[in-house]
Design a protein around this motif. Structure first.
Motif, PDB file in Angstrom:
ATOM      1  N   GLN A  14       0.758  -1.230  -0.128  1.00 42.84           N
ATOM      2  CA  GLN A  14      -0.018   0.088  -0.020  1.00 42.84           C
ATOM      3  C   GLN A  14       0.744   1.340   0.089  1.00 42.84           C
ATOM      4  O   GLN A  14       0.491   2.107  -0.895  1.00 42.84           O
ATOM      5  CB  GLN A  14      -0.873   0.131   1.351  1.00 42.84           C
ATOM      6  CG  GLN A  14      -1.855   1.247   1.252  1.00 42.84           C
ATOM      7  CD  GLN A  14      -2.801   1.108   0.225  1.00 42.84           C
ATOM      8  OE1 GLN A  14      -3.506   0.264   0.053  1.00 42.84           O
ATOM      9  NE2 GLN A  14      -3.027   2.030  -0.501  1.00 42.84           N
ATOM     10  N   SER A  15       1.922   1.214   0.748  1.00 44.71           N
ATOM     11  CA  SER A  15       2.728   2.270   0.710  1.00 44.71           C
ATOM     12  C   SER A  15       3.364   3.105  -0.467  1.00 44.71           C
ATOM     13  O   SER A  15       3.347   3.930  -0.699  1.00 44.71           O
ATOM     14  CB  SER A  15       3.836   2.202   1.919  1.00 44.71           C
ATOM     15  OG  SER A  15       4.740   1.133   1.533  1.00 44.71           O
ATOM     16  N   GLU A  16       3.766   1.783  -1.354  1.00 45.39           N
ATOM     17  CA  GLU A  16       4.432   1.931  -2.538  1.00 45.39           C
ATOM     18  C   GLU A  16       3.379   2.640  -3.465  1.00 45.39           C
ATOM     19  O   GLU A  16       3.627   3.238  -4.454  1.00 45.39           O
ATOM     20  CB  GLU A  16       5.125   0.529  -3.353  1.00 45.39           C
ATOM     21  CG  GLU A  16       6.444   0.362  -2.413  1.00 45.39           C
ATOM     22  CD  GLU A  16       7.366   1.405  -2.559  1.00 45.39           C
ATOM     23  OE1 GLU A  16       7.274   2.055  -3.738  1.00 45.39           O
ATOM     24  OE2 GLU A  16       8.521   1.325  -2.014  1.00 45.39           O
ATOM     25  N   PHE A  17       2.233   2.182  -3.515  1.00 41.33           N
ATOM     26  CA  PHE A  17       0.999   2.454  -4.342  1.00 41.33           C
ATOM     27  C   PHE A  17       0.730   3.850  -4.200  1.00 41.33           C
ATOM     28  O   PHE A  17       0.484   4.567  -5.140  1.00 41.33           O
ATOM     29  CB  PHE A  17      -0.152   1.636  -4.073  1.00 41.33           C
ATOM     30  CG  PHE A  17      -1.396   2.059  -4.984  1.00 41.33           C
ATOM     31  CD1 PHE A  17      -1.543   1.711  -6.189  1.00 41.33           C
ATOM     32  CD2 PHE A  17      -2.442   2.679  -4.249  1.00 41.33           C
ATOM     33  CE1 PHE A  17      -2.538   2.089  -6.887  1.00 41.33           C
ATOM     34  CE2 PHE A  17      -3.726   3.203  -5.008  1.00 41.33           C
ATOM     35  CZ  PHE A  17      -3.635   2.872  -6.408  1.00 41.33           C
ATOM     36  N   ASP A  18       0.628   4.156  -2.894  1.00 40.65           N
ATOM     37  CA  ASP A  18       0.307   5.738  -2.520  1.00 40.65           C
ATOM     38  C   ASP A  18       1.462   6.583  -3.007  1.00 40.65           C
ATOM     39  O   ASP A  18       1.175   7.631  -3.470  1.00 40.65           O
ATOM     40  CB  ASP A  18       0.445   5.827  -0.984  1.00 40.65           C
ATOM     41  CG  ASP A  18      -0.994   5.091  -0.417  1.00 40.65           C
ATOM     42  OD1 ASP A  18      -1.895   4.709  -1.026  1.00 40.65           O
ATOM     43  OD2 ASP A  18      -0.855   4.966   1.091  1.00 40.65           O
ATOM     44  N   MET A  19       2.648   6.151  -2.950  1.00 41.44           N
ATOM     45  CA  MET A  19       3.685   6.995  -3.553  1.00 41.44           C
ATOM     46  C   MET A  19       3.855   7.052  -5.030  1.00 41.44           C
ATOM     47  O   MET A  19       3.967   8.257  -5.543  1.00 41.44           O
ATOM     48  CB  MET A  19       5.208   6.485  -2.995  1.00 41.44           C
ATOM     49  CG  MET A  19       5.618   6.657  -1.617  1.00 41.44           C
ATOM     50  SD  MET A  19       7.388   6.296  -1.283  1.00 41.44           S
ATOM     51  CE  MET A  19       7.064   4.474  -1.267  1.00 41.44           C
ATOM     52  N   LEU A  20       3.473   5.933  -5.686  1.00 45.59           N
ATOM     53  CA  LEU A  20       3.307   5.831  -6.953  1.00 45.59           C
ATOM     54  C   LEU A  20       2.161   6.830  -7.684  1.00 45.59           C
ATOM     55  O   LEU A  20       2.398   7.391  -8.716  1.00 45.59           O
ATOM     56  CB  LEU A  20       2.991   4.425  -7.356  1.00 45.59           C
ATOM     57  CG  LEU A  20       2.792   4.095  -8.815  1.00 45.59           C
ATOM     58  CD1 LEU A  20       3.988   4.634 -10.056  1.00 45.59           C
ATOM     59  CD2 LEU A  20       2.405   2.822  -9.358  1.00 45.59           C
TER      60      LEU A  20
END
Length: 696
Positions: free
Chosen positions: A383-389
């Motif tokens: 989820q954290s990577e998706f938010d950054m993306l």
């Protein structure tokens, strides 16, 4: 001429030379002073600099670029310098010195032939707080909008300035110096014009000038901080390179590779093609390479236009998430692993397609293929990577929103979107539409997209370089051969477009460069008889450094930083396109329009020359040879041929057609397809701003 004032020339006063002396006339120079063409760009943000050296006091200063000394604003700037910087009645003295934040203050208003500067300074002792003084200094200078200049302040400043001018007039030496300064700005009479302008100053004049120049985005702040010992980096002198390299012996040489004949026939002969159990197609060209390198290309295809409708953002985001973590590796660990394998791995996706590129060395290929399997088939979707993306995508869209190239391209996309509904995978979204789609995207939707569409049943993989073909075939069965997509792939064709003649100018305020884009749709594919002739025509029009557009707009007239044309001809749809482009200064818009119009007319009316034909044929042959000789490009070609069901025979046939091309064939194709009146032209730039500058 007799000197009458010995005090200006001390040597006369003490008797070193005779008092009565005369000189001949000084001839006026015949040469004309050259103009200075370079001007500092407008400030677009605050600048700061700190200097640390041994010393006993601190210094804080703000500097603002201001008008040339000959401009009417110079009188108001002089008055503002007095209102702010004079002692003891200036605002800075009262705010900084009387409050004991600084020891003293000062001001300098540079009046120059070109744009000048106005600076305000505050000296502090070692105990005073420079951060507090900085805040007060800036707030006082830039606070004139909130606390306007008073009548009393303006009267006091005008009185001081006019008294100083009167004293200058009454002192021949000072008058000589001041007149020479005025001459340097353009003319000796500016001295008296400045006096008249000061006398006529009003409150509205000084207030307008203060608010125009004394603001954050036009500010440079500098501070001097005394230190006992500066912490300077030691920059060594250059060594004696001749001694350094004397006797140096390199390491063992890398593998040289074989001399590979990159002709279409030999490539076909050396390429092994096979189909995996799930239908994935593979092309393997094993050869010895320098450094034992190997390049690979992979494409996955999935879904159809109906099942993918409304999922444009999800298709892109799913592809981008693959490199951001898997079951075994975090994003950081994946990056580290690729470094250990001396490998590069890139993944991108859009619509129905996922595209993968990779390279490594022979010994690490098995491990890289295992890592590729992990990345493709076991993504963890954190989820954290998706938010950054999502934030990265949104920031990129916002950053490019007002860029001329983006604006022109989006205007052109309106035409390209004509056959499609919003949400279709072939539809190009506007910036606002894309921002809305990416803002609304959710990780669960991306996970569902992966689950419902990803697989290798419709895939092509190519490898070119130094590898063990037998071992690779066995490994690919596990990497791709047992992985299928739940959604059957049915290619969504690109629909034909109709030419729509128009010329649209779009404002992009405050952009230094402008961008030009023009398109003309053509109904043909790369199997059409006229395709080779159009390749030649495009190369001559704008496809190479010898092209007409490049030669006219950049080399001859110097109005474009880059200009040219491209020809896009698909293999499976009769939806080709000619595109013209140029980057240029907005004040050159009319010259650009004239140049493009004339070059298109000349191309159609006069055709191409025998010299141009020969140069274009040679250039295209070299491009094709280079593409086949470079492993990365060859891998891409082989992958594309797998998708199209072709071999290198297609390349060989095209080479032969280009080599045999005649002037008559090229000129006939130009007359048939290139219709200058049917182009859609888009011009994006700050044309209003350029016009205002031209008037000034």
């Amino acid at each position: 001429m007799m000197f009458r004032y010995a005090r200006c020339f001390p040597a006369f006063a003490i008797g070193l030379v005779p008092y009565n002396i005369s000189f001949g006339a000084v001839l006026k120079p015949q040469r004309a002073l050259s103009n200075t063409w370079t001007r500092e760009a407008q400030r677009d943000g605050t600048r700061e600099v700190t200097v640390r050296r041994v010393g006993d006091q601190q210094l804080a200063a703000v500097l603002y670029p201001t008008s040339p000394g000959s401009h009417a604003d110079a009188a108001a700037i002089s008055a503002l310098a007095q209102i702010l910087g004079a002692e003891p009645n200036g605002r800075l003295y009262k705010q900084l010195v009387e409050s004991k934040q600084a020891v003293n203050v000062g001001e300098i208003a540079f009046q120059l032939a070109e744009p000048g500067y106005t600076m305000f300074l505050a000296n502090l002792n070692k105990e005073q707080n420079i951060e507090q003084a900085k805040k007060t200094l800036i707030a006082t200078v830039e606070g004139l909008a909130q606390t306007p200049v008073t009548e009393a302040e303006l009267k006091r400043a005008k009185t001081h300035l006019l008294n100083a001018l009167e004293k200058t007039i009454n002192d021949p030496q000072r008058l000589c110096v001041s007149m020479s300064e005025s001459i340097a700005m353009g003319d000796w009479r500016l001295f008296f014009i400045q006096r008249d302008r000061i006398e006529a100053l009003t409150l509205s004049d000084v207030q307008r000038v203060a608010q125009n120049y004394f603001k954050p985005d036009n500010r440079s702040y500098g501070q001097y901080l005394p230190v006992a010992a500066p912490d300077r980096a030691e920059i060594p002198a250059a060594p004696d390179v001749a001694k350094l390299v004397d006797g140096y012996k390199g390491r063992a040489s890398v593998a040289a590779g074989e001399t590979f004949d990159a002709t279409p026939a030999n490539i076909d002969k050396r390429t092994e093609k096979l189909t995996l159990a799930n239908g994935a197609k593979v092309a393997l060209l094993s050869k010895k390479t320098r450094g034992e390198t190997v390049n690979g290309r992979l494409s996955l295809h999935f879904g159809d236009e109906k099942s993918l409708f409304g999922k444009v953002a999800e298709s892109d985001l799913t592809a981008d998430m693959l490199m951001r973590g898997s079951g075994k590796f975090t994003r950081s660990e994946l990056d580290t692993k690729l470094g250990e394998l001396k490998a590069k791995l890139t993944i991108s996706g859009a619509g129905q397609n996922l595209v993968v590129g990779f390279d490594t060395v022979r010994s690490n290929l098995p491990a890289l293929l295992d890592l590729l399997r992990e990345v493709l088939r076991a993504p963890s979707f954190p989820q954290s990577e998706f938010d950054m993306l999502v934030k990265e995508n949104l920031a990129g869209m916002e950053a490019s929103r007002n860029e001329p190239q983006t604006v022109a391209s989006q205007a052109n996309s309106v035409l390209q979107n004509a056959p499609y509904q919003k949400g279709d995978i072939r539809y190009t979204a506007s910036t606002d539409e894309a921002i809305a789609a990416y803002s609304a995207a959710r990780l669960d939707s991306v996970k569902d997209f992966y689950k419902n569409f990803y697989g290798a049943g419709s895939a092509e993989l190519s490898l070119v370089g130094d590898f063990d073909a037998a071992a690779v075939k066995a490994q690919l069965a596990n990497v791709l051969g047992d992985w299928n997509s739940p959604a059957k792939f049915v290619r969504a064709p690109d629909l034909n477009l109709k030419a729509e003649s128009q010329a649209k100018t779009i404002e992009t305020p405050d952009k230094a460069n402008a961008f030009y884009l023009a398109t003309l749709p053509l109904e043909l594919d790369d199997q059409a008889a006229d395709y080779p002739a159009l390749l030649v025509a495009n190369n001559i029009l704008g496809g190479g450094i010898k092209s007409r557009l490049f030669g006219r707009l950049r080399q001859k007239e110097g109005i474009s930083y880059g200009a040219g044309s491209s020809l896009s001809v698909p293999a499976l749809d009769k939806n080709a396109r000619v595109t013209l482009y140029a980057m240029y200064a907005p004040q050159n818009l009319e010259k650009l329009q004239t140049g493009v119009k004339e070059e298109l007319a000349l191309l159609v009316k006069g055709g191409v020359t025998a010299t141009e034909l020969a140069d274009a044929k040679q250039a295209l042959a070299q491009e094709n040879n280079i593409r086949r000789a470079q492993d990365a490009g060859l891998a891409g070609s082989l992958r594309n041929q797998l998708f199209l069901g072709r071999s290198m025979d297609f390349d060989a046939a095209l080479d032969a057609k280009l080599a045999a091309m005649t002037l008559e064939e090229v000129n006939a194709a130009i007359r048939k397809y290139i219709k200058p009146e049917s182009f859609a032209h888009f011009y994006a730039g700050d044309f209003v701003g350029a016009a205002k500058k031209a008037v000034k």
